[in-house]
Every structure is written in C-alpha cells, then in structure tokens.
Motif scaffolding. Structure first.
Motif, short mmCIF file in Angstrom:
data_model
loop_
_atom_site.label_atom_id
_atom_site.label_comp_id
_atom_site.label_asym_id
_atom_site.label_seq_id
_atom_site.Cartn_x
_atom_site.Cartn_y
_atom_site.Cartn_z
N VAL A 144 0.83 -1.21 0.00
CA VAL A 144 0.00 0.00 0.00
C VAL A 144 0.86 1.25 0.00
O VAL A 144 0.36 2.35 0.21
CB VAL A 144 -0.94 0.03 1.23
CG1 VAL A 144 -1.94 -1.10 1.16
CG2 VAL A 144 -0.13 -0.07 2.53
N GLY A 145 2.16 1.08 -0.23
CA GLY A 145 3.08 2.20 -0.11
C GLY A 145 3.29 2.98 -1.39
O GLY A 145 2.69 2.71 -2.43
N ASP A 146 4.16 3.96 -1.30
CA ASP A 146 4.53 4.83 -2.41
C ASP A 146 5.85 4.30 -3.00
O ASP A 146 6.90 4.37 -2.37
CB ASP A 146 4.72 6.25 -1.88
CG ASP A 146 5.05 7.26 -2.97
OD1 ASP A 146 5.62 6.85 -4.00
OD2 ASP A 146 4.75 8.45 -2.78
N ARG A 147 5.79 3.78 -4.21
CA ARG A 147 6.98 3.16 -4.79
C ARG A 147 8.09 4.17 -5.06
O ARG A 147 9.27 3.82 -5.03
CB ARG A 147 6.61 2.42 -6.07
CG ARG A 147 6.17 3.29 -7.22
CD ARG A 147 5.89 2.46 -8.47
NE ARG A 147 5.54 3.29 -9.62
CZ ARG A 147 6.44 3.84 -10.42
NH1 ARG A 147 7.73 3.66 -10.19
NH2 ARG A 147 6.07 4.58 -11.45
N ILE A 148 7.73 5.44 -5.32
CA ILE A 148 8.75 6.47 -5.55
C ILE A 148 9.56 6.69 -4.27
O ILE A 148 10.79 6.76 -4.29
CB ILE A 148 8.11 7.79 -6.01
CG1 ILE A 148 7.29 7.57 -7.29
CG2 ILE A 148 9.19 8.85 -6.23
CD1 ILE A 148 8.11 7.04 -8.45
N GLU A 149 8.84 6.80 -3.14
CA GLU A 149 9.53 6.95 -1.86
C GLU A 149 10.32 5.69 -1.52
O GLU A 149 11.39 5.75 -0.93
CB GLU A 149 8.51 7.24 -0.75
CG GLU A 149 7.88 8.62 -0.82
CD GLU A 149 8.92 9.71 -0.73
OE1 GLU A 149 9.85 9.60 0.12
OE2 GLU A 149 8.83 10.69 -1.49
N GLY A 150 9.77 4.54 -1.93
CA GLY A 150 10.46 3.29 -1.70
C GLY A 150 11.78 3.21 -2.45
O GLY A 150 12.78 2.70 -1.94
N GLU A 151 11.79 3.74 -3.67
CA GLU A 151 13.03 3.75 -4.44
C GLU A 151 14.08 4.63 -3.77
O GLU A 151 15.27 4.30 -3.74
CB GLU A 151 12.75 4.23 -5.86
CG GLU A 151 13.99 4.20 -6.75
CD GLU A 151 13.69 4.57 -8.19
OE1 GLU A 151 14.59 4.44 -9.04
OE2 GLU A 151 12.54 5.00 -8.48
N LYS A 152 13.64 5.77 -3.23
CA LYS A 152 14.57 6.65 -2.53
C LYS A 152 15.16 5.94 -1.32
O LYS A 152 16.37 6.05 -1.03
CB LYS A 152 13.85 7.92 -2.08
CG LYS A 152 13.39 8.82 -3.23
CD LYS A 152 12.64 10.03 -2.69
CE LYS A 152 12.13 10.92 -3.80
NZ LYS A 152 11.34 12.07 -3.28
N SER A 206 7.58 3.30 5.85
CA SER A 206 8.81 3.00 5.11
C SER A 206 8.83 1.54 4.67
O SER A 206 9.33 1.22 3.58
CB SER A 206 10.04 3.33 5.96
OG SER A 206 10.11 2.51 7.11
N ILE A 207 8.30 0.64 5.48
CA ILE A 207 8.23 -0.77 5.11
C ILE A 207 7.35 -0.95 3.88
O ILE A 207 7.73 -1.63 2.91
CB ILE A 207 7.70 -1.61 6.28
CG1 ILE A 207 8.72 -1.66 7.41
CG2 ILE A 207 7.36 -3.03 5.82
CD1 ILE A 207 8.21 -2.30 8.69
N LEU A 265 9.87 -2.68 -4.60
CA LEU A 265 10.44 -3.96 -4.99
C LEU A 265 9.45 -4.80 -5.80
O LEU A 265 9.88 -5.58 -6.66
CB LEU A 265 10.87 -4.74 -3.73
CG LEU A 265 12.02 -4.13 -2.93
CD1 LEU A 265 12.30 -4.95 -1.67
CD2 LEU A 265 13.28 -4.03 -3.78
N VAL A 266 8.16 -4.63 -5.57
CA VAL A 266 7.16 -5.36 -6.34
C VAL A 266 7.27 -5.03 -7.82
O VAL A 266 6.98 -5.86 -8.70
CB VAL A 266 5.74 -5.02 -5.82
CG1 VAL A 266 4.67 -5.44 -6.81
CG2 VAL A 266 5.50 -5.71 -4.48
N THR A 267 7.72 -3.81 -8.14
CA THR A 267 7.79 -3.37 -9.54
C THR A 267 9.02 -3.88 -10.28
O THR A 267 9.14 -3.71 -11.49
CB THR A 267 7.78 -1.83 -9.63
OG1 THR A 267 9.01 -1.31 -9.07
CG2 THR A 267 6.59 -1.25 -8.87
N LEU A 268 9.96 -4.51 -9.55
CA LEU A 268 11.19 -4.97 -10.19
C LEU A 268 10.97 -6.31 -10.86
O LEU A 268 11.17 -7.37 -10.31
CB LEU A 268 12.31 -5.09 -9.12
CG LEU A 268 12.66 -3.79 -8.37
CD1 LEU A 268 13.78 -4.04 -7.39
CD2 LEU A 268 13.04 -2.69 -9.36
N ARG A 269 10.55 -6.22 -12.11
CA ARG A 269 10.21 -7.43 -12.88
C ARG A 269 11.04 -7.52 -14.15
O ARG A 269 10.93 -8.43 -14.92
CB ARG A 269 8.72 -7.43 -13.21
CG ARG A 269 7.86 -7.51 -11.96
CD ARG A 269 6.37 -7.47 -12.30
NE ARG A 269 5.58 -7.56 -11.08
CZ ARG A 269 5.19 -8.69 -10.52
NH1 ARG A 269 5.52 -9.85 -11.06
NH2 ARG A 269 4.47 -8.70 -9.42
#
Length: 266
Positions: free
Chosen positions: A132-140, A254-255, A262-266
């Motif tokens: 349910v997170g923000d992938r842009i923030e996750g990449e940072k 942050s989790i 990471l879900v988008t890394l395909r």
C-alpha cells in the motif's frame, strides 16, 4: 435485626463481618502497561519481521503460534526479562526457533506486546493489505539504505517476478532466510574468526556462548575453543548484520514504501 440489615450482613465478606477490612480486589493481569510509544513502534517493526508470521500481526495467534497477549510469560514480564528467555533460547519442542537479538531489541518487542490492549472484546486487526506504499519513496529508501549492498540489476533483478506474493516479498527483504520469507533465498552462514597465541582459525560458526566457541573450517574439520580459560579473541561475522541494524529504524510507512518499489522490479 431487620431483614434488610441481615441481607446486607450476609452480602459482606467474612473479614468485614468480623470487623476486618475487606481485601482489595486483585489487579487485572490483562491491563495495558504504560510503554514508551517510540519503543513500542520499534518493537512493532521487529515483531512484524520475526514473530508475526507465527503469532499474527496483532500477537493474538497466527498460522502456527499461540496468542501471546494471554501468555503467562508476557503477562508476568516487566521489561523483556521473561520474554527474552524464550526469544533467545526458543522452544524447540513446540517448533519455536531461538532468535539472536540484542537486549535492546528484546525490550522493544516487549514494549510492543505490552502496548496492545488485551480486552476480551478487542477485535483482531484486519488482514494486512500489501503493498500500500509509495513506490517512488520506496526507491529513494532503497538508494539510501540498500544500494550499497544490493543492486536492482544484479542480485535483486526481477525479484518482484520471482517472489510474487507481496507479503512473502516483504518478509524476505526485511530479514532474508527467516520463516515466512521466500525459501529459495538462501543467506550465508555466520562465520567466525578465532585468534589464539598467534594462530588464526576461520570457519562457519556452529556454537558460541560464554564458555565455548565451535566452528567448522573449510575442509570440514570441527574446532572448539574454550573461552573461560583460554580467552581467545573471537570475532563473529553475521551476513545479516546490515538488515538487523536497520530493523529498528523502519516505520510502517517506510516498510510499505520499500515493498511497493520492490514489487515493480520485474
């Protein structure tokens, strides 16, 4: 004596009838303890990685572990002293492994458990929705916390396709090799270097405590060193130390953000 007075007398405890003070009611053992909110939040993050797969995200029982909130160990614990004994040594007969946690991490988990209201009417938390997170923030976050050891074009290439269940993926990146993570992800063995009288021996760590350290060398030889008398210099190398050091810094947001990336890394 009137009927009303007689009824009142019968309703009183024996001590009160004899002129003694009535005993105080027993304290509710399920009352919520006062816990520092920051400590509890750090403990929640640790619990979600180490314990939630078996005991549930709300500690009220999960896929194989019992309800911890009504456990005598938790109820009689004050600051992690009783919980720590179980965490550090495990309960092999019940299928619970031991966990190598620091005293501070045990206090954090204890703080989280003590912060949960244990009302009989308390509803279980809804199932976690991941991600349910923000992938842009996750990449940072990945760039700042993970990229020094991991690469999205190297060891983590296509991880979102290999580990398709988001919950399993989240468990895997937070603490690889732990129950609930992707079983195909293998983590290196802890190793140890023992230095004694100028001799250096290295190998996979088999056992260590206050009295002995045992290891297996590259050629399969088992070596043991007594620590109480020989006092060799012992240095343990844990490949998961970086993950362990980061656990207390995570928040729920942050989790979820990092998992969403990471879900988008395909």
């Amino acid at each position: 004596m009137s009927f009303a007075a007689c009824s009142l007398l019968l309703a009183l405890p024996v001590q009160a009838q004899q002129g003694q003070a009535a005993p105080l009611s027993r304290p509710n053992p399920y009352a919520r303890k006062a816990v520092d909110s920051g400590l509890a939040e750090q403990g929640k993050n640790l619990f979600s990685v180490r314990c939630a797969f078996c005991h549930g995200s709300d500690a009220r029982g999960g896929e194989s572990g019992p309800n911890l909130l009504r456990s005598s160990v938790v109820l009689n614990d004050e600051d992690g002293e009783k919980i720590g004994e179980v965490v550090l040594h495990g309960r092999p007969q019940q299928g619970m492994p031991s966990f190598d946690l620091t005293a501070q991490q045990i206090k954090q988990i204890a703080g989280f458990l003590h912060s949960i209201p244990v009302s009989g009417n308390q509803r279980r938390e809804a199932a976690l929705i991941i991600p349910v997170g923000d992938r842009i923030e996750g990449e940072k976050q990945f760039q700042s916390k993970c990229s020094s050891c991991h690469s999205v074009t190297g060891d983590l290439k296509g991880i979102g396709a290999r580990t398709t269940d988001p919950r399993t993926l989240q468990q895997t990146w937070m603490m690889p090799g732990m129950r609930g993570g992707d079983p195909s992800v293998k983590t290196p063995q802890k190793t140890v270097t023992v230095t004694k009288a100028g001799m250096i021996v290295k190998g996979d760590l088999l056992r260590i405590d206050d009295f002995i350290v045992r290891l297996k060398t590259d050629n399969g030889t088992i070596r043991s060193f007594t620590r109480a008398t020989d006092d060799p210099k012992v240095v343990v190398h844990d490949p998961l130390k970086g993950h362990l050091d980061l656990l207390s810094s995570y928040t729920d947001k942050s989790i979820h953000d990092l998992t969403a990336y990471l879900v988008t890394l395909r």
